[in-house]
Design a protein around this motif. Sequence first.
Motif, short mmCIF file in Angstrom:
data_model
loop_
_atom_site.label_atom_id
_atom_site.label_comp_id
_atom_site.label_asym_id
_atom_site.label_seq_id
_atom_site.Cartn_x
_atom_site.Cartn_y
_atom_site.Cartn_z
N PHE A 1 -2.71 12.32 -6.83
CA PHE A 1 -2.10 11.05 -6.39
C PHE A 1 -0.93 11.30 -5.45
CE2 PHE A 1 -4.83 8.95 -9.22
CZ PHE A 1 -4.72 7.57 -9.02
N LYS A 2 -0.13 12.31 -5.74
CA LYS A 2 0.98 12.63 -4.84
C LYS A 2 0.45 12.99 -3.45
CE LYS A 2 4.51 15.07 -6.25
NZ LYS A 2 5.31 16.16 -6.84
N SER A 3 -0.63 13.77 -3.41
CA SER A 3 -1.23 14.13 -2.13
C SER A 3 -1.83 12.92 -1.43
CB SER A 3 -2.31 15.19 -2.34
OG SER A 3 -1.76 16.37 -2.89
N GLY A 4 -2.49 12.05 -2.22
CA GLY A 4 -3.11 10.86 -1.65
C GLY A 4 -2.09 9.93 -1.03
N SER B 1 -1.75 8.73 2.89
CA SER B 1 -2.00 7.33 3.24
C SER B 1 -0.72 6.54 3.51
CB SER B 1 -2.79 6.64 2.13
OG SER B 1 -2.05 6.63 0.92
N GLN B 2 0.39 6.92 2.82
CA GLN B 2 1.67 6.23 3.01
C GLN B 2 2.78 7.28 3.07
OE1 GLN B 2 2.31 2.79 0.40
NE2 GLN B 2 0.16 2.82 -0.14
N PRO B 3 2.86 8.01 4.19
CA PRO B 3 3.78 9.15 4.29
C PRO B 3 5.26 8.80 4.14
CG PRO B 3 2.81 8.64 6.42
CD PRO B 3 2.06 7.85 5.41
N THR B 4 5.63 7.55 4.37
CA THR B 4 7.04 7.18 4.25
C THR B 4 7.41 6.70 2.85
OG1 THR B 4 6.58 4.90 4.97
CG2 THR B 4 7.12 6.52 6.68
N ARG B 5 6.43 6.69 1.94
CA ARG B 5 6.63 6.14 0.61
C ARG B 5 6.86 7.27 -0.40
NH1 ARG B 5 4.11 5.07 -4.14
NH2 ARG B 5 3.78 2.93 -4.89
N ASN B 6 7.82 7.10 -1.27
CA ASN B 6 8.03 8.05 -2.36
C ASN B 6 7.14 7.68 -3.54
OD1 ASN B 6 10.02 9.64 -1.12
ND2 ASN B 6 11.63 8.19 -1.69
N TYR B 7 6.35 8.63 -4.02
CA TYR B 7 5.50 8.39 -5.18
C TYR B 7 6.26 8.81 -6.43
CZ TYR B 7 1.81 8.97 -8.62
OH TYR B 7 1.06 8.91 -9.77
N LEU B 8 6.43 7.89 -7.37
CA LEU B 8 7.28 8.11 -8.53
C LEU B 8 6.48 8.12 -9.84
CD1 LEU B 8 10.24 5.77 -7.50
CD2 LEU B 8 10.04 8.25 -7.15
N ASN C 1 -8.71 -0.24 -2.04
CA ASN C 1 -7.65 0.39 -2.83
C ASN C 1 -8.17 0.83 -4.19
OD1 ASN C 1 -5.92 -0.03 -0.73
ND2 ASN C 1 -4.77 -1.71 -1.69
N ARG C 2 -9.03 0.01 -4.80
CA ARG C 2 -9.62 0.41 -6.08
C ARG C 2 -10.48 1.65 -5.90
NH1 ARG C 2 -10.49 -5.29 -6.39
NH2 ARG C 2 -12.76 -5.11 -6.27
#
Length: 241
Positions: free
Chosen positions: A167-170, A174-181, A222-223
């Motif tokens: 998920f972190k890689s995904g 797909s959203q390089p400016t977004r932090n995945y938490l 998205n699903r």
Amino acid sequence: MALLGPKYAHVAVKDQKLRGAVYYLVSGHGGPDPGALGKYGKYILPEDEYAYDVTIRLARALMEHGATIYMIVRDLNDGIRDANVLKLDHDEVAYPNQKIPLNQTLRLRQSTDAVNKLHRKHGEAYQRMVTIHVDSRSEGQNIDVFFYHHENSKVGKRLAKHIHKSFKSGYKRSQPTRNYLGTVSDRSSLYVVKNSHPPTVFIELGNIRNDKDQQRFLLADNRQALANWICAGLQTDYKTR
């Protein structure tokens, strides 16, 4: 495979990367219990319908790589759906064709017993259980996908971490400016995590009451992305077993 619906019933096997792997896929709630409910305009968003659509998309993705799949919660007429708003129904059954009870403990025991019986049947094979849910929190709380495992299961923890990394890689792609938490943590008190015999990962896809999180479920693409990222993590776990 008729369970996937007419549009998706034909599954072309791309490779055998998951040959020998057995997966038990359990979407949250179902039957008389829709789980958490969100609102989208005039529409109701039921947890069980969105969790089911991601789960059955995951089933198809895993089959494309030669895996053996058991859908433990099954809707015999929904299949994979591409609509944004998924209609609530109550006709889901538990594997192989059992009526799902309303009582939560009985419902959880029913699906867990089905998994454990199949687990004994497959003996020493590589077996994993994935259960997929959608959380319900305050409307203003935006959350990322997060993962639970049993505190005493090193294999379950490794499984969860592989999917988390996917998920972190995904999100980075797909959203390089977004932090995945999203996080990985133990939660051994959850019935299915505590009582399922195969190593288990419990996945919460987001907050069904939050507008931003809803976009993660409403759009079919998205699903599908959620299912693909879970599948990628499962492939890594199998490859590095």
